[in-house]
Motif scaffolding. Structure first.
Motif, PDB file in Angstrom:
ATOM      1  N   THR A  39       3.621 -14.461  -5.096  1.00  0.00           N
ATOM      2  CA  THR A  39       5.071 -14.482  -5.245  1.00  0.00           C
ATOM      3  C   THR A  39       5.469 -14.523  -6.718  1.00  0.00           C
ATOM      4  N   ALA A  40       4.795 -15.373  -7.483  1.00  0.00           N
ATOM      5  CA  ALA A  40       5.092 -15.456  -8.919  1.00  0.00           C
ATOM      6  C   ALA A  40       4.801 -14.136  -9.617  1.00  0.00           C
ATOM      7  N   ARG A  41       3.719 -13.486  -9.226  1.00  0.00           N
ATOM      8  CA  ARG A  41       3.348 -12.222  -9.864  1.00  0.00           C
ATOM      9  C   ARG A  41       4.331 -11.105  -9.541  1.00  0.00           C
ATOM     10  N   CYS A  42       4.815 -11.070  -8.305  1.00  0.00           N
ATOM     11  CA  CYS A  42       5.724  -9.974  -7.958  1.00  0.00           C
ATOM     12  C   CYS A  42       7.094 -10.174  -8.599  1.00  0.00           C
ATOM     13  N   TYR A  43       7.494 -11.427  -8.817  1.00  0.00           N
ATOM     14  CA  TYR A  43       8.751 -11.660  -9.533  1.00  0.00           C
ATOM     15  C   TYR A  43       8.583 -11.389 -11.035  1.00  0.00           C
ATOM     16  N   ARG A  44       7.386 -11.613 -11.531  1.00  0.00           N
ATOM     17  CA  ARG A  44       7.123 -11.375 -12.956  1.00  0.00           C
ATOM     18  C   ARG A  44       6.899  -9.895 -13.251  1.00  0.00           C
ATOM     19  N   GLY A  45       6.155  -9.215 -12.403  1.00  0.00           N
ATOM     20  CA  GLY A  45       5.668  -7.878 -12.738  1.00  0.00           C
ATOM     21  C   GLY A  45       6.430  -6.717 -12.139  1.00  0.00           C
ATOM     22  N   LEU A  46       7.408  -6.969 -11.258  1.00  0.00           N
ATOM     23  CA  LEU A  46       8.139  -5.872 -10.629  1.00  0.00           C
ATOM     24  C   LEU A  46       9.590  -5.884 -11.066  1.00  0.00           C
ATOM     25  N   ALA A  47      10.134  -4.705 -11.283  1.00  0.00           N
ATOM     26  CA  ALA A  47      11.539  -4.559 -11.671  1.00  0.00           C
ATOM     27  C   ALA A  47      12.234  -3.626 -10.697  1.00  0.00           C
ATOM     28  N   SER A  72       0.818  -1.220   0.000  1.00  0.00           N
ATOM     29  CA  SER A  72       0.000   0.000   0.000  1.00  0.00           C
ATOM     30  C   SER A  72       0.848   1.265   0.000  1.00  0.00           C
ATOM     31  N   ARG A  73       2.151   1.151   0.338  1.00  0.00           N
ATOM     32  CA  ARG A  73       3.000   2.323   0.475  1.00  0.00           C
ATOM     33  C   ARG A  73       3.679   2.726  -0.832  1.00  0.00           C
ATOM     34  N   ASP A  74       3.675   1.850  -1.802  1.00  0.00           N
ATOM     35  CA  ASP A  74       4.339   2.120  -3.079  1.00  0.00           C
ATOM     36  C   ASP A  74       3.289   2.106  -4.181  1.00  0.00           C
ATOM     37  N   SER A  75       3.198   3.182  -4.941  1.00  0.00           N
ATOM     38  CA  SER A  75       2.133   3.301  -5.946  1.00  0.00           C
ATOM     39  C   SER A  75       2.237   2.223  -7.015  1.00  0.00           C
ATOM     40  N   GLY A  76       3.466   1.906  -7.454  1.00  0.00           N
ATOM     41  CA  GLY A  76       3.632   0.888  -8.480  1.00  0.00           C
ATOM     42  C   GLY A  76       3.196  -0.478  -8.010  1.00  0.00           C
ATOM     43  N   ILE A  77       3.621  -0.852  -6.805  1.00  0.00           N
ATOM     44  CA  ILE A  77       3.226  -2.154  -6.239  1.00  0.00           C
ATOM     45  C   ILE A  77       1.745  -2.150  -5.904  1.00  0.00           C
ATOM     46  N   LYS A  78       1.244  -1.027  -5.409  1.00  0.00           N
ATOM     47  CA  LYS A  78      -0.163  -0.953  -5.009  1.00  0.00           C
ATOM     48  C   LYS A  78      -1.100  -1.204  -6.182  1.00  0.00           C
ATOM     49  N   ASN A  79      -0.835  -0.576  -7.308  1.00  0.00           N
ATOM     50  CA  ASN A  79      -1.709  -0.724  -8.469  1.00  0.00           C
ATOM     51  C   ASN A  79      -1.751  -2.149  -8.984  1.00  0.00           C
ATOM     52  N   ARG A  80      -0.665  -2.876  -8.790  1.00  0.00           N
ATOM     53  CA  ARG A  80      -0.584  -4.209  -9.367  1.00  0.00           C
ATOM     54  C   ARG A  80      -0.892  -5.322  -8.367  1.00  0.00           C
ATOM     55  N   LEU A  81      -0.498  -5.163  -7.102  1.00  0.00           N
ATOM     56  CA  LEU A  81      -0.541  -6.305  -6.187  1.00  0.00           C
ATOM     57  C   LEU A  81      -1.266  -6.062  -4.868  1.00  0.00           C
ATOM     58  N   PHE A  82      -1.746  -4.854  -4.623  1.00  0.00           N
ATOM     59  CA  PHE A  82      -2.354  -4.586  -3.317  1.00  0.00           C
ATOM     60  C   PHE A  82      -3.577  -5.454  -3.059  1.00  0.00           C
ATOM     61  N   ASN A  83      -4.476  -5.546  -4.049  1.00  0.00           N
ATOM     62  CA  ASN A  83      -5.686  -6.359  -3.863  1.00  0.00           C
ATOM     63  C   ASN A  83      -5.347  -7.827  -3.618  1.00  0.00           C
ATOM     64  N   HIS A  84      -4.315  -8.301  -4.290  1.00  0.00           N
ATOM     65  CA  HIS A  84      -3.881  -9.687  -4.112  1.00  0.00           C
ATOM     66  C   HIS A  84      -3.351  -9.891  -2.692  1.00  0.00           C
ATOM     67  N   ALA A  85      -2.539  -8.932  -2.229  1.00  0.00           N
ATOM     68  CA  ALA A  85      -2.012  -9.027  -0.860  1.00  0.00           C
ATOM     69  C   ALA A  85      -3.138  -8.937   0.167  1.00  0.00           C
ATOM     70  N   LEU A  86      -4.124  -8.105  -0.118  1.00  0.00           N
ATOM     71  CA  LEU A  86      -5.271  -7.964   0.793  1.00  0.00           C
ATOM     72  C   LEU A  86      -6.073  -9.261   0.854  1.00  0.00           C
ATOM     73  N   LEU A  87      -6.252  -9.907  -0.298  1.00  0.00           N
ATOM     74  CA  LEU A  87      -6.950 -11.196  -0.331  1.00  0.00           C
ATOM     75  C   LEU A  87      -6.191 -12.234   0.493  1.00  0.00           C
ATOM     76  N   LEU A  88      -4.880 -12.261   0.355  1.00  0.00           N
ATOM     77  CA  LEU A  88      -4.072 -13.204   1.135  1.00  0.00           C
ATOM     78  C   LEU A  88      -4.228 -12.949   2.626  1.00  0.00           C
ATOM     79  N   GLY A  89      -4.196 -11.675   3.020  1.00  0.00           N
ATOM     80  CA  GLY A  89      -4.389 -11.349   4.432  1.00  0.00           C
ATOM     81  C   GLY A  89      -5.743 -11.782   4.945  1.00  0.00           C
ATOM     82  N   GLY A  90      -6.792 -11.618   4.118  1.00  0.00           N
ATOM     83  CA  GLY A  90      -8.133 -12.042   4.528  1.00  0.00           C
ATOM     84  C   GLY A  90      -8.230 -13.550   4.698  1.00  0.00           C
ATOM     85  N   LEU A  91      -7.626 -14.285   3.767  1.00  0.00           N
ATOM     86  CA  LEU A  91      -7.650 -15.753   3.867  1.00  0.00           C
ATOM     87  C   LEU A  91      -6.865 -16.247   5.084  1.00  0.00           C
TER      88      LEU A  91
END
Length: 530
Positions: free
Chosen positions: A233-241, A165-184
């Motif tokens: 994990t796969a998405r953050c290695y694929r989508g973040l540089a 949530s603190r980084d705009s680039g990561i937030k736009n791509r992975l925040f909802n996914h991280a939130l889902l993981l936290g909920g589960l």
């Protein structure tokens, strides 16, 4: 053969579904080998099929050998591994894989990737512990590790959500996914608590409907947690540089002050070793107390830098620290410090003993809430700061004995007095820095260094005298006594030399005092009297 747990319909349905999965996996492997151009994808398909075959063999063995614990655990974990492999294959074949090929640059890429990978690893460990618990006895102590790892996984989820949530680039791509993981993960904890109540509190021998429900729901949701984390994990290695501006992954290491934390761990080991009544070390407990100590120390050092951020920015020696230089946001450091400290203290309470946990809490509290702010308004802060610096050796003693005696006090006094001349040398060497930072230290009111030199010699003498106490208590033998006296003469002699020079070369006393402590600890350890 064992009874059909859950009824013959459930048992045969399980085998029918497993057979169908095997057939579909065989077809999937064939299609990948025939049409997939990526070699590593072909290998992944082969691995998935081999996992199904091995899973079938293990399933048969569980029936033949009447549910043996380790085969059953391997069977359960391999099932989760196969599921993860299928999820990854699905992702790699989907349009999301190609869409996320345009990578988002972030200074937090490496640290977020490592955090996601660590979260997945801990979740898998948690599943292994859960399987061991499921196929063990109600009184099996492995359940304590399962509870502790659950807490650690929950903290990792919070950290993932916060970081995304603190980084705009990561937030736009992975925040909802991280939130889902936290909920589960949160749901998993509640289901686990429900299973605990249903199995160990409200039911006795026979399985109840609530028991069956919570167990099944807990296991099924656990699989979803793992798959969600694997995919994240796969998405953050694929989508973040990694950003050209750099990465903050090493900033966390700087926060924990690794050299200082390592010295604390060494003193904890010293206390543990000296407390052993015989040659039985108890490596598991030693591992637990050292790991907990490292986490508590990391948290304390992090909060020290948080509270002294502004002062550090004014000091040449510390202005390049992560917070002082602005390379790291304070909020991230707070989350990191709180996570490590809370985990370390809880770990110490549950996996070492209550007394060691209390000592760990006291060490953290004095260092962060007393010593650190006291540096701004009282020159006596050095004497207070030496207390948390000396407690770890007592913590190690308490871990081995479960109590504190006069021997632990002797070790405490050695560590307490040793810090005083060591700190005086540091304070005098960096006197201008401490003045710039606005700290009130015992050497700052001594412009000529005469009084500080006298104090250094005096506390060096007290240190040398304190090192003789373990010999008189029968903790160490004659070899230690000779070395303690010799090292004490060296320490005091170095202090006297500096006193004549008015602390002109005080920086040379710092490595001398560190070498003194290490050699003394080594002599005490080798010549310990059991």
């Amino acid at each position: 053969m064992p009874p059909m747990i859950g009824g013959i319909r459930f048992e045969h349905s399980h085998r029918l579904i497993a057979g169908s999965v095997g057939i579909f996996t065989l077809i999937l492997m064939g299609m990948l080998l025939r049409w997939e151009p990526r070699r590593w994808m072909k290998n992944l398909g082969i691995a998935a099929f081999l996992a199904v075959v091995l899973q079938a063999v293990l399933g048969g063995l569980t029936v033949i050998y009447l549910l043996p614990r380790w085969i059953s655990v391997f069977h359960a974990c391999l099932g989760q591994t196969f599921f993860a492999t299928i999820v990854l294959i699905t992702y790699f074949l989907s349009t999301h894989w190609s869409d996320e090929g345009e990578r988002v640059e972030s200074t937090h890429t490496v640290s977020f990737q490592r955090l996601a990978l660590a979260t997945t690893a801990f979740i898998y460990i948690q599943l292994i512990l859960g399987a061991l618990t499921r196929h063990g006895q109600k009184t099996d102590p492995i359940i304590n590790y399962h509870y502790l790892t659950a807490f650690l996984v929950f903290l990792h989820a919070i950290f993932l959500i916060f970081n995304s949530s603190r980084d705009s680039g990561i937030k736009n791509r992975l925040f909802n996914h991280a939130l889902l993981l936290g909920g589960l993960i949160t749901l998993q904890i509640f289901l686990g608590f429900g299973a605990f109540l249903a199995t160990r509190v409200f039911s006795h021998e026979a399985a109840t409907l609530s028991d069956v429900f919570f167990r099944i729901a807990h296991q099924a949701n656990g699989a979803l947690v793992l798959m969600t984390s694997v995919l994240l994990t796969a998405r953050c290695y694929r989508g973040l540089a990694k950003s050209p501006a750099g990465d903050d992954s090493m900033n966390y290491l700087e926060l924990v002050k690794p050299r200082l934390t390592l010295v604390v761990a060494i003193t904890t080991f010293l206390g543990y070793w000296m407390a052993l009544p015989d040659h039985h070390v108890g490596w598991h407990k030693l591992f637990h107390v050292l790991l907990a100590t490292l986490f508590i120390g990391a948290g304390a050092n992090t909060f020290n830098q948080i509270l002294e951020k502004d002062a550090d920015a004014k000091m040449k020696r510390t202005q390049n620290r992560p917070l002082a230089s602005g390379r790291m946001e304070q909020g991230r450091a707070i989350v990191f410090g709180a996570t490590t400290a809370i985990f370390g203290i809880i770990y110490m309470f549950f996996l070492v003993n209550t007394l060691s946990g209390i000592l760990g809490l006291v060490t953290f509290s004095i260092y962060v809430f007393c010593y650190t702010p006291m540096k701004r308004w009282s020159r006596l802060n050095t004497f207070v700061g030496a207390i948390p610096g000396a407690i770890p050796v007592v913590m190690g003693w308490a871990a081995a004995r479960g109590s504190i005696g006069v021997e632990a006090l002797a070790l405490f006094m050695i560590l307490y007095f040793w810090q005083l001349p060591h700190f005086i040398a540091i304070l005098w060497t960096y006197k201008k820095d401490y003045l710039s930072g606005g700290f009130k230290m015992i050497t700052l009111s001594d412009p000529e260094g005469v009084g500080s030199a006298r104090q250094l010699v005096f506390y060096a003498m007290l240190t040398a005298l304190a090192t003789l106490w373990p010999f008189y208590l029968g903790m160490s033998g004659k070899i230690y006594f000779v070395l303690a006296v010799s090292l004490g003469v060296l320490l005091v002699g170095s202090g006297i030399f500096l006193a004549f020079k008015k602390l002109k070369n005080a920086k040379f006393f710092i490595p001398i005092s560190i070498a003194y402590l290490l050699l003394l600890s080594l002599a005490m350890t080798i010549n310990k009297q059991f």
